[in-house]
Design an enzyme around this catalytic site. Sequence first.
Site, short mmCIF file in Angstrom:
data_model
loop_
_atom_site.label_atom_id
_atom_site.label_comp_id
_atom_site.label_asym_id
_atom_site.label_seq_id
_atom_site.Cartn_x
_atom_site.Cartn_y
_atom_site.Cartn_z
CG HIS A 102 -4.32 1.45 0.75
ND1 HIS A 102 -5.14 1.05 1.77
CD2 HIS A 102 -3.09 0.97 1.04
CE1 HIS A 102 -4.42 0.38 2.65
NE2 HIS A 102 -3.19 0.31 2.23
CG ASP B 31 0.37 0.51 -0.69
OD1 ASP B 31 1.36 0.44 0.06
OD2 ASP B 31 -0.57 -0.28 -0.63
#
Length: 456
Positions: A240, A313
């Site tokens: 991320h 995520d």
Amino acid sequence: MKDIVIKDAKVVNEGKILRDTSILIRNGIIEKIFREAVPANILAQSEVIDASGKLLLPGVIDDQVHFREPGLTYKGDIKTESNAAIAGGITSFMEMPNTVPQTVTQELLEQKFQIASKVSLANYSFYIGATNENLEELLKTDPSNVCGIKVFMGSSTGNMLVDNPETLSALFAKSKMLIATHCEDEQIIQANIAQAREKYGEDVPIWEHSKIRDTNSCFKSTSKAVELVKKFGTRLHVLHLSTAGEIALFDAGPVKGKKITCEACVHHLWFSESDYEKLGTHIKWNPSIKSANDRQALLKGLTDNRIDVIATDHAPHTLEEKDQTYFKSPSGGPLVQHSLVAMLELSRNGKITLEKVVEKMCHNPADLFGIEKRGYIRKGYKADLVLVDASRWTVTKENILSKCGWSPFEGESFYYFINQTFVNGNIVYENNNPNSAGTFFEDVKGERLTFNRNQP
Ligand code: DOR
């Protein structure tokens, strides 16, 4: 198992869009790809699915999800969240170790695989989690059937910060496994928190989140991970990315052969700081949502091939938990059900091409982890596929499948919807009315992912 023909689809695969293309599935495998009419005898002996006007993509492989089992199953569990993933076109997932107990031993890791084998319609793998103390356990991990080692180099949900420099060096020096890192510098974050507390007390406004978990904290921590790898030659995957600055730390080029790879997540590609005003703590994530410039840079990083994969995520928390004040509200939100349709929406809006979406969500995760025989629509590959239809629909509480029952996308409308999901050749999900939640066929479960890390 009867043969299946998916007939006359618009196939998006390997950088091309192929119209009027049909796929024959036999025994769970893609047996043949027809660019011409399918012979009548094959049609006669098969279950035929008319896919005209629909997109057919390889199933999405999501390399970063939190499904909360064991221990946090009031937020979500492997069954509910893998079902939500399937409804979002995700056919394989890799799940994170910040459960209760944390997944930090081989025994605890295998327990998760056991649960998934009984309940998950999607194919699955699980990361083992690093702590300051469990190096020996980590080094026992089998790279042929476990996706990787997760290292929190910044603290997040679940208190799994690995901050001992000797531990980090020893891990990076000795690991033969892929190491996936969460990179945010803890000291910078703590200093920013102290400043925010001084200014606002406990009542910190949510838009301070991107100043607390700021661009410097990301850059410093990601640089450190990259430095460690340059020293020890470890296989690193940085999860991320959220800032323009970090992207320059990564090389542009095809994912195969890269020693250092990285990921962008759907929420960082969709939202920006200006959304905090309306969506508040519902878009509180670690790393934080940052500026529109950062978002733009992430999209460019995908196009330039500096960023290798798109993931979610996915990190469900209950609404009650999320709707608290800044410090109390946990970071994370449910995303698996909407990641593909959100990225397809961005492609409709000209932000990224359809072919790139498929490359970053389907092909590259397979190549990056060396997942065998998945991620592509190719003869001889497992028939993990998603059929996508078009009809504008709206995300509402009625069609949300994550156990937590809310979504940062609530009220958003999407042009595409997931019509059918195939895992190992089985139709496991079907939805003909996008405003509904669709139907699952739960007889056949997904498979444990296997990895060939030495693929050419
Ligand atoms: O926002 C986040 N939530 N980031 C993480 O790294 C962890 C996740 C969670 O587990 O809630």
